[in-house]
Design a protein around this motif. Structure first.
Motif, PDB file in Angstrom:
ATOM      1  N   ASN A 163       0.253  -1.138   0.126  1.00 18.59           N
ATOM      2  CA  ASN A 163      -0.532   0.273  -0.260  1.00 18.59           C
ATOM      3  C   ASN A 163       0.602   1.070  -0.214  1.00 18.59           C
ATOM      4  N   GLN A 164       2.045   1.115  -0.821  1.00 19.05           N
ATOM      5  CA  GLN A 164       2.734   2.203  -0.938  1.00 19.05           C
ATOM      6  C   GLN A 164       3.361   3.442   0.514  1.00 19.05           C
ATOM      7  N   SER A 165       3.721   1.838   1.031  1.00 18.14           N
ATOM      8  CA  SER A 165       4.040   2.693   2.720  1.00 18.14           C
ATOM      9  C   SER A 165       4.701   1.344   3.714  1.00 18.14           C
ATOM     10  N   GLU A 166       4.178   0.040   3.846  1.00 13.49           N
ATOM     11  CA  GLU A 166       5.011  -0.605   4.805  1.00 13.49           C
ATOM     12  C   GLU A 166       6.199  -1.448   3.083  1.00 13.49           C
ATOM     13  N   LEU A 167       7.028  -1.410   3.982  1.00 17.04           N
ATOM     14  CA  LEU A 167       8.304  -2.141   3.434  1.00 17.04           C
ATOM     15  C   LEU A 167       8.297  -3.142   4.209  1.00 17.04           C
TER      16      LEU A 167
END
Length: 294
Positions: free
Chosen positions: A275-279
């Motif tokens: 979701n374009q946040s958590e790596l």
């Protein structure tokens, strides 16, 4: 992938293997042994804090499980293993008037009891662990546990995080869409009326479709990665992913997207961004199964 990251992965894997071996039902503790925390009920632990020079970790018990640093859900199985290890920590020799350096402090808060506060120390070679309390150092170890006890307290906060990043199967997933960068064609698996369609057509092998979707049940990353921990991953996350997997499940309010980045230097891991946040990182074999063509 850096040597440091590879080393931390190996520590986590070896730790879990050792826990499985040690906590077999046949394992017992000698009646003559003296456990360090034998005077307290560790089932009543409210929180644990590890204050170290490199990282600070706070693990707090909430009504629905353990939380890490008030921000992330902790790995519940790992927490149970931690408490089991602490119950079995035994005291070896003691050293009065400890005047050597310490590497950090541990604070254990127990319901309806005073805090347990102790310092952590090790020898020059890093092969022994000492709990230091009021100037008295106790050498501690867990019988049958081959790793150094202090390694538990020096894990990076990321390694305590819950690694489940998605949980769905063929009964709950409504759609999986896989798109690729460049000219490579995308594909779509979508539920329609009674079963799934592959790019709008009925599949020739329904079992293969079910197996593909079931890989996302209790789907775990190999490890979560926080921003700033590895500069090479931070840089990679700013580039264009070579694939994106979007999953729509009836249990979720909105679809979950995973951007997949190329492996660095031919390593067997890929960086993913949820979701374009958590790596996170995921081994190449599982990435290949996510992206397999119909």
């Amino acid at each position: 992938m850096s040597k440091t990251y590879t080393y931390t992965i190996l520590i986590a894997v070896l730790l879990l293997l050792n826990l499985w071996i040690f906590f077999d039902n046949s394992s017992t503790i000698s009646d003559e042994s003296v456990t360090y925390f034998g005077h307290v009920d560790l089932e009543e632990v409210r929180s644990l804090k590890f204050d170290l020079e490199s990282n600070d970790v706070e693990l707090r018990r909430e009504s629905d499980g353990w939380m890490l640093n008030e921000s992330f859900r902790a790995d519940q199985g790992f927490m149970n293993s931690l408490l089991s290890i602490l119950k079995r920590v035994e005291i070896g020799r003691t050293i009065d008037d400890w005047n050597q350096s310490v590497v950090g402090e541990v604070v254990i808060e127990i319901i309806d009891q005073e805090q347990i506060r102790l310092q952590l120390a090790t020898n020059a070679t890093g092969t022994k662990t000492y709990f230091v309390n009021e100037g008295v150092a106790s050498e501690v170890a867990v019988p049958g546990y081959r790793d150094n006890v202090i390694d538990l307290f020096t894990l990076h906060p990321d390694q305590w995080r819950d690694r489940v990043v998605f949980d769905g199967n063929w009964r709950t997933i409504q759609q999986v869409h896989v798109s690729f960068a460049g000219s490579e064609p995308s594909f779509n698996v979508r539920f329609d009326d009674k079963f799934f369609l592959i790019n709008g057509e009925s599949p020739s092998d329904s079992t293969a479709v079910i197996n593909y979707l079931n890989q996302f049940e209790y789907f775990q990353a190999n490890e979560m990665i926080s921003s700033g921990r590895f500069t090479n991953f931070d840089s990679l996350s700013q580039t264009e992913p070579f694939a994106t997997v979007t999953i729509d499940d009836i249990k979720g309010e909105k679809p979950v997207g995973f951007d997949v980045f190329p492996a660095l230097n031919g390593q067997g891991f890929h960086l993913l961004m949820k979701n374009q946040s958590e790596l996170m990182v995921l081994d190449a074999g599982r990435v290949a199964r996510m992206l397999q063509k119909p």
